[in-house]
Design an enzyme around this catalytic site. Structure first.
Site, short mmCIF file in Angstrom:
data_model
loop_
_atom_site.label_atom_id
_atom_site.label_comp_id
_atom_site.label_asym_id
_atom_site.label_seq_id
_atom_site.Cartn_x
_atom_site.Cartn_y
_atom_site.Cartn_z
CE LYS A 21 -1.74 1.76 3.99
NZ LYS A 21 -1.46 3.19 4.09
CG ASN A 22 2.47 2.72 3.57
OD1 ASN A 22 1.29 3.00 3.40
ND2 ASN A 22 3.01 2.58 4.78
NE ARG A 52 -1.48 12.86 7.95
CZ ARG A 52 -1.59 14.15 8.21
NH1 ARG A 52 -2.74 14.65 8.59
NH2 ARG A 52 -0.55 14.95 8.11
CB CYS A 81 -4.08 11.95 11.63
SG CYS A 81 -3.50 10.29 11.44
NE ARG A 104 0.41 10.61 9.79
CZ ARG A 104 0.00 9.61 9.02
NH1 ARG A 104 -1.15 9.04 9.24
NH2 ARG A 104 0.76 9.17 8.04
N PRO A 105 1.94 16.81 11.04
CG PRO A 105 3.85 17.89 11.83
CD PRO A 105 2.96 16.71 12.09
CG ASP A 124 6.64 20.72 9.54
OD1 ASP A 124 6.02 19.64 9.65
OD2 ASP A 124 7.73 20.93 10.12
CG LEU A 125 9.52 17.90 7.94
CD1 LEU A 125 9.80 16.48 8.43
CD2 LEU A 125 10.73 18.80 8.18
CG ASP A 141 2.83 1.76 9.29
OD1 ASP A 141 2.46 2.65 10.07
OD2 ASP A 141 2.99 1.96 8.07
C1 UD1 Z 1 4.23 7.04 6.08
C2 UD1 Z 1 3.36 5.83 5.94
C3 UD1 Z 1 2.75 5.45 7.28
C4 UD1 Z 1 3.86 5.26 8.31
C5 UD1 Z 1 4.76 6.49 8.35
C6 UD1 Z 1 5.97 6.30 9.26
C7 UD1 Z 1 2.57 6.07 3.67
C8 UD1 Z 1 1.43 6.31 2.75
N1 UD1 Z 1 2.31 6.12 4.98
O1 UD1 Z 1 3.39 8.11 6.49
O2 UD1 Z 1 2.03 4.22 7.12
O3 UD1 Z 1 3.28 5.07 9.58
O4 UD1 Z 1 5.26 6.79 7.05
O5 UD1 Z 1 6.72 5.21 8.84
O6 UD1 Z 1 3.66 5.77 3.24
N2 UD1 Z 1 6.44 14.73 10.28
C9 UD1 Z 1 6.66 16.08 10.53
N3 UD1 Z 1 6.51 16.96 9.49
C10 UD1 Z 1 6.18 16.55 8.22
C11 UD1 Z 1 5.99 15.18 7.98
C12 UD1 Z 1 6.13 14.29 9.02
O7 UD1 Z 1 6.96 16.47 11.64
O8 UD1 Z 1 6.07 17.40 7.33
C13 UD1 Z 1 6.57 13.76 11.37
C14 UD1 Z 1 5.30 12.95 11.60
O9 UD1 Z 1 4.40 13.62 12.44
C15 UD1 Z 1 5.87 11.69 12.20
C16 UD1 Z 1 7.20 11.51 11.49
O10 UD1 Z 1 7.54 12.81 10.99
O11 UD1 Z 1 6.12 11.88 13.58
C17 UD1 Z 1 7.16 10.54 10.34
O12 UD1 Z 1 6.07 10.84 9.49
P1 UD1 Z 1 6.09 10.51 7.93
O13 UD1 Z 1 7.25 9.64 7.61
O14 UD1 Z 1 5.95 11.78 7.17
O15 UD1 Z 1 4.75 9.70 7.75
P2 UD1 Z 1 3.92 9.61 6.43
O16 UD1 Z 1 4.83 9.76 5.27
O17 UD1 Z 1 2.72 10.48 6.52
#
Ligand code: UD1
Length: 455
Positions: free
Chosen positions: A23-24, A94, A118, A123-124, A126-127, A309
């Site tokens: 899926k991911n 998301r 969520c 789950r921001p 910002d990055l 996960d």
């Molecule tokens: C992806 C996976 C999800 C998995 C997660 C972590 C997909 C579709 N989903 O989600 O199943 O649980 O990776 O392995 O692939 N964060 C920030 N700022 C941002 C983005 C993320 O602070 O802009 C933080 C998040 O809150 C979290 C961490 O970084 O604490 C990791 O998140 P991220 O890797 O971005 O998760 P997703 O890509 O949304």
């Protein structure tokens, strides 16, 4: 009315089961097709609600999405004109934010709804936005939408490290945008997940110039356009881990085929630590019952660490192993909604900060519980398999987002799970799990009839 599962616990699982595509890996690849003018064919994309939602999103933007008779997905983006992703679809998933980079790169502008709340914690994004801004995009928020504009993105040296480590979908968003930017981009603190590596393989096959995917520094030399491509998505390591834990928690003997075992080292190490015997070849896992499972201390971390996960599923398993265990989640520190529901099934769990202290019990007992998110649902199914008596698991639409026919696969192994709907039993059609063959290269479950709750 929503679907729910009725589970009769206590049945030992045995037999062979096949893992579907990831899926991911599928979701960002599907989103990235928007940056390619023409036709993309994807094999091993699982039939899941999240994939259907991404398909609807692509269609709403003007792409043609078709599931072919051989199971592959064909996406044609020639007619895509709009670069707007509406709230109604983005709020359902998301990963919809993955369309931001491709739309911006191809059309010079994108308007994508902010994803919203969520259940697994804050789950921001910002990055994602910081990375696109570093590539020269002008970004503003307007009435709940991210509006990003740039006549031509340009390469940059940027760092994607967040407070909880790298971002998986953020790395994908920047990789696709940088692939069509002018000049060279260096992404530091890139996510190393196998799904990011598969994303890079897909883009490279479409003409992108990417090196270092799977390490923390990814370098991309921008090209003028990406071309049509055919790609096979990797198998789902989280589904494989969930099935392995199902075997372990029921003291079963299960062979899992099409498992991406090289992506599962940390999961296999965790099972070993718990004392569960696992034999692994490159695409097969064999899990056997352990007479003496042990409690363990596990930490969910970015890849190559134990996946967040899988945290909920391991919590279910450790709840059934006598002794004191500890699970810490460094990726999503608030991802513990399943703990209270596991307690309803008789588990002894205390949450403190980003850790769960688990005192294993001799036996869980059946109860009514409520799924709160995708992996929480999986953990509740696993716990219910091990529990004495009947359990009801409500809101399994969360499960359908990320597992293809999980209850049918588990029933094929000897579980007793019934999907019910609207208050009355809706007996699922008996699955026929076909062996791997040229006609069935995915080894996927074939359904005798229409199922409810998916696609
Ligand atoms: C992806 C996976 C999800 C998995 C997660 C972590 C997909 C579709 N989903 O989600 O199943 O649980 O990776 O392995 O692939 N964060 C920030 N700022 C941002 C983005 C993320 O602070 O802009 C933080 C998040 O809150 C979290 C961490 O970084 O604490 C990791 O998140 P991220 O890797 O971005 O998760 P997703 O890509 O949304």
């Amino acid at each position: 009315m929503m679907d729910m599962f009725c589970v009769e616990g206590g049945h030992v699982l045995h037999g062979t089961v096949f893992v579907d595509g990831s899926k991911n890996a599928s979701l960002p690849i599907l989103a990235a097709t928007l940056a390619i003018e023409g036709e993309v064919t994807l094999e091993q994309v699982p039939q899941l609600q999240d994939v259907a939602t991404m398909g609807q999103l692509l269609q709403s933007i003007g792409a043609a999405v078709e599931r072919l008779d051989d199971g592959s997905l064909r996406i044609n983006t020639c007619a895509v004109k709009s670069s707007m992703a509406p709230y109604e679809l983005v709020r359902q998933m998301r990963a919809s934010v993955c369309v931001l980079g491709p739309l911006l790169a191809r059309f010079g502008s994108a308007r994508v709804s902010l994803p919203g709340g969520c259940n697994i914690g804050h789950r921001p994004i910002d990055l994602h936005l910081r990375g696109l801004a570093a590539l020269g995009a002008e970004i503003r928020l307007e009435a709940g939408y991210i509006v990003a504009e740039s006549s031509r993105l340009r390469g940059a040296d940027l760092d994607l490290c967040g407070p909880h480590g790298p971002t998986v979908t953020g790395t994908c968003n920047i990789m696709i945008a940088a692939s069509l930017a002018k000049g060279r981009t260096i992404i530091r603190s890139a996510a190393k997940e196998p799904e990011v590596q598969d994303f890079a393989r897909f883009l490279t096959a479409a003409g992108a110039r990417i090196s270092g995917a799977g390490t923390s520094i990814v370098e991309i030399d921008g090209v003028d356009h990406l071309h049509e491509v055919r790609h096979t998505v990797i198998p789902d390591r989280i589904e494989a881990a969930t099935l392995a834990i199902a075997a372990a928690i029921t003291h079963g003997d299960v062979t899992i085929r099409n498992a991406p075992t090289t992506h599962m080292t940390c999961v296999l190490n965790a099972l070993n630590l718990i004392g569960i015997p696992v034999d692994a070849t490159h695409d097969t896992l064999h899990i056997r019952a352990s007479s003496m499972p042990r409690p363990a201390r596990l930490t969910a971390e970015p890849y190559p660490g134990l996946p967040t996960d899988c945290q909920a599923q391991f919590m279910a398993l450790l709840s059934t192993i006598e002794g004191e265990s500890l699970i810490t989640d460094t990726v999503f520190p608030e991802r513990f909604m399943h703990a209270a529901e596991l307690v309803r099934l008789g588990a002894d769990i205390r949450i403190q900060n980003n850790s769960a202290f688990i005192r294993g019990v001799a036996r869980l007992s059946g109860a009514s519980v409520m799924a709160s998110d995708l992996r929480a649902s999986a953990a509740l199914v696993l716990a219910a398999l091990a529990a004495e008596g009947h359990s009801e698991i409500r809101r399994v639409y969360h499960l359908d987002r990320g597992y293809h026919a999980l209850e049918q696969k588990l029933n094929h192994l000897g579980a007793k799970i019934q999907r019910t709907h609207d208050g009355s039993p809706n007996i699922a059609p008996r699955p026929h799990i076909a062996p791997l063959s040229p006609d069935n290269p995915l080894g996927s479950v074939r359904h005798a009839g229409k199922r409810s709750g998916q696609e």
